[in-house]
Design a protein around this motif. Structure first.
Motif, PDB file in Angstrom:
ATOM      1  N   LEU A 223       0.811  -1.224   0.000  1.00  0.00           N
ATOM      2  CA  LEU A 223       0.000   0.000   0.000  1.00  0.00           C
ATOM      3  C   LEU A 223       0.843   1.273   0.000  1.00  0.00           C
ATOM      4  N   SER A 224       2.178   1.138  -0.009  1.00  0.00           N
ATOM      5  CA  SER A 224       3.017   2.331   0.181  1.00  0.00           C
ATOM      6  C   SER A 224       2.708   3.405  -0.876  1.00  0.00           C
ATOM      7  N   HIS A 225       2.554   2.977  -2.122  1.00  0.00           N
ATOM      8  CA  HIS A 225       2.311   3.928  -3.206  1.00  0.00           C
ATOM      9  C   HIS A 225       0.949   4.632  -3.006  1.00  0.00           C
ATOM     10  N   PHE A 226      -0.060   3.859  -2.558  1.00  0.00           N
ATOM     11  CA  PHE A 226      -1.396   4.446  -2.344  1.00  0.00           C
ATOM     12  C   PHE A 226      -1.400   5.359  -1.126  1.00  0.00           C
ATOM     13  N   ALA A 227      -0.595   4.995  -0.115  1.00  0.00           N
ATOM     14  CA  ALA A 227      -0.517   5.837   1.089  1.00  0.00           C
ATOM     15  C   ALA A 227       0.145   7.171   0.727  1.00  0.00           C
ATOM     16  N   SER A 228       1.221   7.131  -0.080  1.00  0.00           N
ATOM     17  CA  SER A 228       1.884   8.392  -0.471  1.00  0.00           C
ATOM     18  C   SER A 228       0.940   9.259  -1.293  1.00  0.00           C
ATOM     19  N   ALA A 229       0.099   8.620  -2.080  1.00  0.00           N
ATOM     20  CA  ALA A 229      -0.853   9.379  -2.910  1.00  0.00           C
ATOM     21  C   ALA A 229      -2.120   9.724  -2.127  1.00  0.00           C
ATOM     22  N   GLN A 230      -2.081   9.530  -0.810  1.00  0.00           N
ATOM     23  CA  GLN A 230      -3.236   9.815   0.067  1.00  0.00           C
ATOM     24  C   GLN A 230      -4.501   9.071  -0.368  1.00  0.00           C
ATOM     25  N   ARG A 231      -4.294   7.898  -0.931  1.00  0.00           N
ATOM     26  CA  ARG A 231      -5.481   7.117  -1.326  1.00  0.00           C
ATOM     27  C   ARG A 231      -5.814   6.025  -0.315  1.00  0.00           C
ATOM     28  N   CYS A 232      -4.993   5.933   0.746  1.00  0.00           N
ATOM     29  CA  CYS A 232      -5.385   4.953   1.764  1.00  0.00           C
ATOM     30  C   CYS A 232      -4.777   5.328   3.105  1.00  0.00           C
ATOM     31  N   ASP A 233      -5.418   4.848   4.165  1.00  0.00           N
ATOM     32  CA  ASP A 233      -4.833   5.011   5.499  1.00  0.00           C
ATOM     33  C   ASP A 233      -4.979   3.718   6.290  1.00  0.00           C
ATOM     34  N   PHE A 234      -4.328   3.709   7.453  1.00  0.00           N
ATOM     35  CA  PHE A 234      -4.200   2.487   8.245  1.00  0.00           C
ATOM     36  C   PHE A 234      -4.880   2.694   9.594  1.00  0.00           C
ATOM     37  N   ILE A 235      -5.669   1.732  10.012  1.00  0.00           N
ATOM     38  CA  ILE A 235      -6.384   1.867  11.285  1.00  0.00           C
ATOM     39  C   ILE A 235      -6.065   0.674  12.170  1.00  0.00           C
ATOM     40  N   LYS A 236      -5.471   0.988  13.334  1.00  0.00           N
ATOM     41  CA  LYS A 236      -5.200  -0.076  14.307  1.00  0.00           C
ATOM     42  C   LYS A 236      -6.451  -0.281  15.134  1.00  0.00           C
TER      43      LYS A 236
END
Ligand SMILES: C[S@@+](CC[C@H](N)C(=O)[O-])C[C@H]1O[C@@H](n2cnc3c(N)ncnc32)[C@H](O)[C@@H]1O
Length: 346
Positions: A223-236
């Motif tokens: 997901l690194s590429h999508f996270a950099s493009a603000q297209r995803c985030d992570f929820i603990k």
């Protein structure tokens, strides 16, 4: 003088040969595990394509390696040529650790001591209500994986392996074109979410999993590429607690089959509370029936051993979803062993 006694020879019943092959299935599994662990397939691919070269690079005894390679050839992962050269087959290619599409980590998982010991407990499990894993290892599987990061990472990688092969064929079948955001509940390292986001470039994604799994997901490439493009985030978080994010759709892939009905219902109720009315839920699982292929029926046993879960029939999914105030819209098969159960939050 040569005598042809073939007329008098009786053939061994085919049933005996087939049963024997099944009985020695665990030998095959160990041979594949050992080939993966020793890096045999990887080395053949990088040019160590003779027994001598392999033995020296892997520091394995030549006679033993020779016998192992013969068995690996018999299983169809390599071809042992008369010239002494070794070549990977199409199946062998799928055991390479350097490929994106690979079952290498799943082969490693199936050879782990804790995995083998749990399966050895099958007979005892028939007379017990407790998951075999809990009896053998002293705690539930996801607690064990949390406390043992190496096993946890191995488990994530094994799940990724399944998605690397089958995920794209499922992701492209999800009807998400009119939606803006999707939450993958228990999404592991995020490979499946990445496959969805690749196929639906307009979509934003959220990945929810236990804290240590999310730490690994952040570090993984998926997901690194999508996270950099603000297209995803992570929820603990835990799917047994309130879900702290809004999304148009939820995805649960290989989640409900891990859990008994009362736990599966809690997860579904939490999903329902976090969706607006009309929100979509996509469940990706094997849908069990009396004519299911062996994979579904054996994975049902794996669920019985590693937890109190099971593979469910279409009717069982429909009932469970109704209890959580979802309406099942469709149950679609895919070209993979997995179906998509699409439901709407009422
Ligand atoms: C069988 S794996 C499936 C992973 C992923 N969905 C896939 O298809 O590869 C189950 C996942 O549920 C996660 N999980 C287990 N208990 C959880 C909990 N209480 N809350 C959130 N995630 C949990 C595990 O960490 C794991 O990633």
């Amino acid at each position: 003088m040569n005598h042809d006694f073939s007329m008098q020879k009786k053939s061994v019943p085919d049933a005996a040969n087939r049963l024997f092959d099944l009985i020695i299935g665990s030998w095959a599994s160990q041979i594949i595990y050992t080939s993966a662990k020793a890096g045999i397939v990887d080395k053949i691919q990088t040019g160590f394509n003779s027994m001598e070269k392999l033995a020296s690079i892997l520091s394995i005894n030549k006679p033993e390696l020779n016998r192992l390679l013969s068995a690996v050839d018999a299983l169809g992962l390599i071809r042992l040529h008369d010239t002494g050269l070794l070549e990977l087959t199409e199946m062998g290619e799928l055991l390479r650790s350097d490929k994106d599409e690979t079952l290498h980590p799943f082969a490693l998982l199936c050879g782990q001591d804790w995995h083998n010991k749990t399966w050895e407990h099958l007979f005892a499990r028939l007379g017990s209500n407790n998951p075999a894993f809990d009896e053998v290892m002293g705690e539930p599987v996801f607690e064990y994986l949390t406390k043992n990061p190496i096993a946890g990472a191995l488990f994530d990688n094994a799940m990724n392996a399944l998605s690397s092969i089958w995920g794209p064929y499922v992701a492209t079948e999800l009807d998400l074109s009119k939606l803006h955001s999707v939450l993958d509940i228990g999404g592991g390292s995020g490979i499946f979410l990445a496959q969805i986001l690749t196929h639906q470039p307009h979509l934003k994604g959220h990945l929810l999993d236990l804290p240590d799994a999310i730490d690994r997901a952040r570090q993984s490439k998926h997901l690194s590429h999508f996270a950099s493009a603000q297209r995803c985030d992570f929820i603990k978080g835990s799917f047994f607690d309130a879900i702290p994010v809004k999304a148009d759709a939820h995805v649960m892939k290989f989640i409900l089959h891990d859990w008994a009905d009362h736990d599966a219902l809690t997860i579904l109720l939490n999903s329902h509370r976090a969706l607006n009315p009309g929100g979509r839920l996509f469940i990706i699982e094997q849908v069990f029936s009396a004519s299911s292929p062996p994979l579904a029926r054996m994975s049902d046993i794996e669920m019985m051993l590693f937890g109190n879960g099971k593979e469910r029939t279409a009717q069982e999914f429909i009932k469970l979803l109704e209890r959580a105030a979802f309406k099942v819209e469709s149950i679609k098969t895919t070209t993979t062993p997995f179906s998509i159960i699409e439901a709407t939050a009422l």
